[in-house]
Design an enzyme around this catalytic site. Structure first.
Site, PDB file in Angstrom:
ATOM      1  N   GLY A  75     -16.719 -33.457   7.569  1.00 28.80           N
ATOM      2  CA  GLY A  75     -16.219 -34.188   6.704  1.00 28.80           C
ATOM      3  C   GLY A  75     -15.729 -34.844   7.798  1.00 28.80           C
ATOM      4  O   GLY A  75     -14.423 -36.243   7.818  1.00 28.80           O
ATOM      5  N   HIS A  84     -26.923 -40.768   4.298  1.00 24.45           N
ATOM      6  CA  HIS A  84     -28.012 -40.055   4.725  1.00 24.45           C
ATOM      7  C   HIS A  84     -28.514 -40.477   5.863  1.00 24.45           C
ATOM      8  O   HIS A  84     -28.697 -42.000   6.142  1.00 24.45           O
ATOM      9  CB  HIS A  84     -29.246 -40.458   3.536  1.00 24.45           C
ATOM     10  CG  HIS A  84     -30.068 -39.612   3.397  1.00 24.45           C
ATOM     11  ND1 HIS A  84     -30.272 -37.925   3.166  1.00 24.45           N
ATOM     12  CD2 HIS A  84     -31.374 -39.987   3.988  1.00 24.45           C
ATOM     13  CE1 HIS A  84     -31.212 -37.490   3.844  1.00 24.45           C
ATOM     14  NE2 HIS A  84     -31.893 -38.498   4.200  1.00 24.45           N
TER      15      HIS A  84
HETATM   16  C1  GAR Z   1     -24.081 -36.851   7.769  1.00 28.17           C
HETATM   17  O1  GAR Z   1     -24.859 -36.605   9.002  1.00 28.17           O
HETATM   18  C2  GAR Z   1     -24.390 -37.538   6.667  1.00 28.17           C
HETATM   19  O2  GAR Z   1     -24.845 -38.277   6.512  1.00 28.17           O
HETATM   20  C3  GAR Z   1     -24.690 -36.031   6.575  1.00 28.17           C
HETATM   21  O3  GAR Z   1     -24.209 -34.951   6.769  1.00 28.17           O
HETATM   22  C4  GAR Z   1     -23.418 -34.718   7.730  1.00 28.17           C
HETATM   23  C5  GAR Z   1     -21.611 -34.571   6.673  1.00 28.17           C
HETATM   24  O4  GAR Z   1     -21.046 -34.986   8.030  1.00 28.17           O
HETATM   25  N1  GAR Z   1     -25.951 -35.760   4.760  1.00 28.17           N
HETATM   26  C6  GAR Z   1     -26.573 -35.355   4.290  1.00 28.17           C
HETATM   27  O5  GAR Z   1     -27.886 -35.514   5.113  1.00 28.17           O
HETATM   28  C7  GAR Z   1     -26.781 -35.906   2.909  1.00 28.17           C
HETATM   29  N2  GAR Z   1     -28.711 -35.600   2.520  1.00 28.17           N
HETATM   30  P1  GAR Z   1     -19.682 -34.949   8.252  1.00 28.17           P
HETATM   31  O6  GAR Z   1     -19.626 -33.515   7.641  1.00 28.17           O
HETATM   32  O7  GAR Z   1     -19.119 -34.909   9.436  1.00 28.17           O
HETATM   33  O8  GAR Z   1     -19.480 -36.127   7.303  1.00 28.17           O
END
Ligand code: GAR
EC number: 2.1.2.2
Length: 237
Positions: free
Chosen positions: A34, A131
């Site tokens: 998050g 993404h």
């Molecule tokens: C982030 O790097 C986001 O871009 C990626 O998951 C991570 C979440 O981090 N999303 C994807 O890969 C979706 N295809 P967070 O929970 O620390 O925000």
């Protein structure tokens, strides 16, 4: 053009509310840490984002982002995907949960589930994703490993409108980062994530200000101009 209505409830039925008067209600969907949610919270607190995070929904009860939301006194909901007979059944429940919180915008912030076309259609023009690649390159998983394996000199992240094809909706804003010779996937991911925290609040802010919308032609419009290319933000030195 699909208008994004500040404070609006269900799809397209409410009259347009003059932007800036009623804060946009945002639902944030997470599965993990998050940190992008935190970036939205921080932007809001710093006065850089005039929006209300109405609810944080996670499909995992152990997602650390839930703790971040609780600390910020944001309502949380866990809707585990376990026990649902199908993706359609899960997404129908998710749609009902979203409706109960009446967001004007749904942001996917590390929500690691593929959404059904029905759910995406319902939120057409009112759902964003972030993404970790420079789309259209490297849709799907393991983006940093794949960028390194391909010898990319530049990598980054993209905020885009969500459409039924995975990681394929019109790109709005990208942040680019250099790939260093000694990078591994972890170091590169951390550098990209820092930039994600800049571009996601920016895109949500544009929506909240009524400056960004998805056109009927499938293009993203910023300040009434179609975005032939996403806005590109260079990495901070
Ligand atoms: C982030 O790097 C986001 O871009 C990626 O998951 C991570 C979440 O981090 N999303 C994807 O890969 C979706 N295809 P967070 O929970 O620390 O925000």
């Amino acid at each position: 053009m699909t208008e994004i209505e500040a404070g609006a409830g269900t799809a397209g039925s409410s009259p347009k509310v003059e932007s800036g008067r009623v804060p946009l209600r945002v639902a944030v969907l997470i599965s993990g840490s998050g940190s992008n949610l935190q970036a939205l919270i921080d932007a809001q607190r710093a006065g850089r984002l005039s929006a209300e995070i109405a609810v944080v929904i996670s499909n995992r009860s152990d997602a650390y982002g839930l703790e971040r939301a609780r600390r910020a006194l944001i309502p949380t909901q866990v809707l585990s995907h376990r026990g649902f007979p199908s993706r359609e059944a899960y997404d129908a429940e998710l749609a009902a949960l979203l409706d109960r919180h009446a967001p004007g915008l749904v942001t996917l912030a590390g929500f690691m589930r593929i959404l059904t076309p029905e759910l995406v259609a319902r939120w057409q023009g009112r759902m964003l994703n972030i993404h970790p690649s420079l789309l259209p390159k490297y849709r799907g998983l393991h983006t940093h490993e794949r960028a390194l394996a391909a010898g990319e000199p530049i990598h980054g992240a993209t905020v885009h409108f969500v459409t039924p094809e995975l990681d394929d909706g019109p790109a709005i804003v990208q942040a680019q980062v250099p790939v260093h010779p000694d990078d591994d996937a972890e170091r590169l991911a951390a550098r990209v994530l820092t930039q994600e925290h800049r571009i996601y609040p920016l895109a949500v802010r544009w929506i909240a200000e009524g400056r960004l919308a998805l056109g009927d032609d499938g293009l993203a419009y910023l300040d009434d101009e179609p975005l032939a290319q996403p806005v590109v933000i260079d990495a901070e030195p």
